[in-house]
Design a protein around this motif. Structure first.
Motif: not given
Length: 264
Positions: A174-197
């Motif tokens: 992902v890009r440096p300003y996108d959001v990434t996280t380890r939610l716990g255990g073996d679960e991860f998540a990400f969130c970013l903004a895009v132009r279209d689907e």
């Protein structure tokens, strides 16, 4: 600065016999806390000069210079400077410790990714930014397949290596300003903004592909399932992405599922 200026005016108006020296610590501490040690030291030097002049020494320095030996003037100035510098360095050290602890409270210590608290804060910031720029959100959940088997067969140290490997691969995908996280255990998540689907679907596929490549190249040969979705709000989009991830796991693992608003 307004507080400091007001104190100087009041201090000058009350004369040399009514001391307000201790009150100068308030603007000094605020300046050091908000602007840093150098700004605090600069204001401290100004404060010493002003208070020496206002609090009685003006009589000796100006009109009756001969009545106060310069050695005493220098000593008093040195003592005030030392006291203010001590307070400034103390406040500065406390601010550094505070910032370090605050940052640590939002970081997963094993992977270096943000934790749940950090993810909530940063994703809300991203949501506001996407709304302002007329973009949509792409959120995704990642779950490692058969991660428990790695811990059981190779030990928890191996499991930790896998989690760090996934975190590094996710950050690189992902890009440096996108959001990434380890939610716990073996679960991860990400969130970013895009132009279209269309861009969202390409990005989700790219992330899963890079994660799989990184895990396939490791000695543990684990896999992951990814669910991604698009939406306008983080809460809604994450809910859909969570369902997509469980569909990916139930369809054979090692796969990814992408849902748009009209396909959820």
């Amino acid at each position: 600065m307004a507080l400091w200026g007001g104190l100087s005016i009041v201090d000058g108006a009350t004369g040399p016999h009514f001391s307000l020296n201790s009150l100068y610590l308030l603007p000094l501490c605020l300046t050091t806390w908000c602007l840093g040690r150098l700004a605090g030291l600069a204001l401290g030097v100004i404060t010493v000069i002003v208070t020496l002049y206002l609090n009685g020494l003006n009589d000796g320095v100006s009109a009756q210079a001969s009545s106060v030996p310069m050695a005493i003037v220098a000593w008093n100035a040195g003592m005030r400077t030392f006291g203010l510098a001590f307070v400034i360095f103390l406040v500065s050290a406390f601010r550094r410790t505070f910032d370090r602890e605050r940052a640590t409270a939002h970081i997963d210590p094993l992977t270096g990714l943000g934790n749940r608290r950090s993810f909530k804060r940063e994703s809300e910031r991203l949501e506001s930014s996407a709304r302002r720029d007329d973009r949509i959100l792409l959120c995704g959940f990642i779950d490692l397949d058969d991660f428990k088997a790695v811990n059981d067969q190779h030990g928890h140290a191996a499991g930790d290596d896998v989690l760090r490997l996934v975190a590094e691969a996710l950050v690189s995908a992902v890009r440096p300003y996108d959001v990434t996280t380890r939610l716990g255990g073996d679960e991860f998540a990400f969130c970013l903004a895009v132009r279209d689907e269309a861009e969202a679907e390409r990005t989700a596929g790219k992330i899963h592909r890079l994660l799989m490549s990184a895990m396939d190249a490791s000695e543990w040969r684990t896999t992951c399932s990814l669910g991604a979705a698009t939406g306008r709000t983080v809460e809604e989009t994450l809910g859909v992405a969570d369902k997509a991830m469980y569909l990916a796991k139930s369809s054979g693992k090692s796969s990814w599922v992408f849902w748009t608003n009209d396909r959820k």
